[in-house]
Enzyme design. Structure first.
Site, PDB file in Angstrom:
ATOM      1  N   THR A  96      -1.412  11.220  -9.845  1.00 55.67           N
ATOM      2  CA  THR A  96      -2.678  12.079 -10.587  1.00 55.67           C
ATOM      3  C   THR A  96      -2.687  11.851 -12.121  1.00 55.67           C
ATOM      4  O   THR A  96      -3.743  11.801 -12.691  1.00 55.67           O
ATOM      5  CB  THR A  96      -2.595  13.664 -10.517  1.00 55.67           C
ATOM      6  OG1 THR A  96      -1.260  13.900 -11.020  1.00 55.67           O
ATOM      7  CG2 THR A  96      -2.772  13.917  -9.020  1.00 55.67           C
ATOM      8  N   ASP A  97      -1.375  11.546 -12.695  1.00 54.84           N
ATOM      9  CA  ASP A  97      -1.457  11.281 -14.275  1.00 54.84           C
ATOM     10  C   ASP A  97      -2.313  10.101 -14.914  1.00 54.84           C
ATOM     11  O   ASP A  97      -2.793  10.364 -16.083  1.00 54.84           O
ATOM     12  CB  ASP A  97       0.008  11.065 -14.633  1.00 54.84           C
ATOM     13  CG  ASP A  97       0.869  12.318 -14.482  1.00 54.84           C
ATOM     14  OD1 ASP A  97       0.235  13.321 -14.323  1.00 54.84           O
ATOM     15  OD2 ASP A  97       1.968  12.305 -14.746  1.00 54.84           O
ATOM     16  N   SER A 136       2.776   7.476 -11.229  1.00 56.65           N
ATOM     17  CA  SER A 136       1.685   6.736 -11.920  1.00 56.65           C
ATOM     18  C   SER A 136       1.850   6.661 -13.578  1.00 56.65           C
ATOM     19  O   SER A 136       0.915   6.090 -14.253  1.00 56.65           O
ATOM     20  CB  SER A 136       0.147   7.504 -11.591  1.00 56.65           C
ATOM     21  OG  SER A 136       0.188   8.606 -11.816  1.00 56.65           O
ATOM     22  N   THR A 166       2.743  11.361  -6.785  1.00 55.85           N
ATOM     23  CA  THR A 166       3.308  12.690  -6.288  1.00 55.85           C
ATOM     24  C   THR A 166       2.973  12.691  -4.857  1.00 55.85           C
ATOM     25  O   THR A 166       4.052  13.357  -4.010  1.00 55.85           O
ATOM     26  CB  THR A 166       2.735  13.924  -6.801  1.00 55.85           C
ATOM     27  OG1 THR A 166       2.979  13.782  -8.301  1.00 55.85           O
ATOM     28  CG2 THR A 166       3.076  15.105  -6.325  1.00 55.85           C
TER      29      THR A 166
END
Length: 339
Positions: A88-89, A57, A15
């Site tokens: 972030t995932d 990700s 992101t």
């Protein structure tokens, strides 16, 4: 005064580097562009940037962890620290994996990202990236950590707990190593210098399967899982156990495939597993060889078994001893847990 540090930014997408497309956010911003949004970094350190990957990700795989490790290994003598810009995932998985694949690093390896793209007027990306360079440039920093929302979290202790908010990550059942506020690093846990030399591992056994327990689960897939995977991780209810609906089949398969590594973990984020508490766990552990996650995060359990099975010949000791050896604060209680 310490000499000025030289930090390598390794961009992998996420992101933080995304822009809007017709189908939603997509990584498009180059690492050089990322750095233009934090001009203050020139007052902190010297830096270089490489575009290793450009992924959402959700598409991160173990082969990409190997690429990160290889890049750091090839550049380890050239730089004083490393910052990885990541989605972030799956950030917690990557942080855990790198904790096992790069051990005893006296140089910091910082993983960061954002919940909003860096080109937006309101975003957490700029502060997260700047904090990461600040932390990577500090003389006391070492090892693998996540820096996010002002928190420094050990790579094996992080879990994404919010899907949209800026405070997306928590340190599970372990204090944050430090906080970063107004350009100051406040350390809660003093780092203990590594005595051994840095060790890199670039092998992983990806033949690992996670079975999530749900009420009324049926044993239909169990045989296929035991036949085809080297390690079976059970994400159980509560402190851990095998429900009656699959217990007989599970027991028989454990006896039929004694070389399979079976690990008991829990769906509960905090306080970990203990199979001895209830009959559904006690009896199964008594008759089958289980390792338990105890206070380890699920992300760390998955990464650790991939690492230790992939490097079995290079690691001394049996699998149980390797599994319970503390790496980057991953297991505190382990087999010595008292309830």
């Amino acid at each position: 005064m310490s000499p000025r540090k030289n930090i390598l930014l390794i961009a992998t997408g996420g992101t933080i580097a995304s822009k809007k497309s017709d189908n939603g956010l997509k990584p498009q911003i180059s690492p050089e562009e990322l750095m233009q949004y934090i001009p203050q970094v020139k007052n902190i350190c010297d830096f270089h940037a490489v575009q290793l990957l450009n992924l959402d990700s959700s598409n991160m795989e173990p082969k990409h962890w190997k690429m990160m490790v290889h890049t750091i290994r090839e550049n380890y003598e050239k730089y004083d620290g490393f910052v990885i810009a990541h989605g972030t995932d799956t950030m917690a998985y990557t942080a855990a994996a790198l904790s096992y694949m790069i051990q005893n690093s006296k140089k910091p390896i910082v993983i960061t990202g954002a919940q909003k793209p860096i080109d937006l007027e309101i975003t957490d990306a700029k502060s997260n990236l700047l904090d990461s360079f600040l932390y990577a440039s500090d003389d006391k920093s070492q090892g693998v950590q996540i820096v996010f929302d002002g928190k420094v979290i050990a790579g094996t202790r992080a879990k994404k707990v919010r899907s949209k908010s800026y405070n997306a990550f928590s340190s599970i059942d372990f204090p944050c190593l430090a906080m970063i506020q107004d350009g100051n690093i406040m350390r809660y846990i003093p780092p203990v210098p590594y005595e051994e030399e840095v060790q890199f591992y670039e092998e992983l056994d990806e033949n690992v399967y996670l079975i999530k327990m749900i009420p009324g689960i049926k044993p239909r897939i169990l045989r296929s899982v035991f036949e085809n995977y080297d390690c079976i991780i059970v994400e159980s209810f509560g402190v851990g156990g095998i429900p009656q609906s699959i217990a007989d089949d599970f027991y028989k398969l454990c006896q039929e495939f004694p070389n399979r590594l079976v690990v008991m973990s829990t769906q509960v984020a905090h306080e970990g597993s203990d199979m001895t508490v209830y009959e559904v766990g006690h009896d199964m552990k008594k008759y089958c060889r289980f390792l338990e996650s105890y206070d380890m995060t699920l992300e760390s359990v998955i990464a650790k078994v991939m690492w230790m099975l992939g490097n079995r010949e290079a690691l001394s000791g049996d699998l149980e001893d390797i599994f319970y050896k503390n790496v980057n604060y991953d297991v505190i209680f382990g087999k010595n847990r008292k309830c």
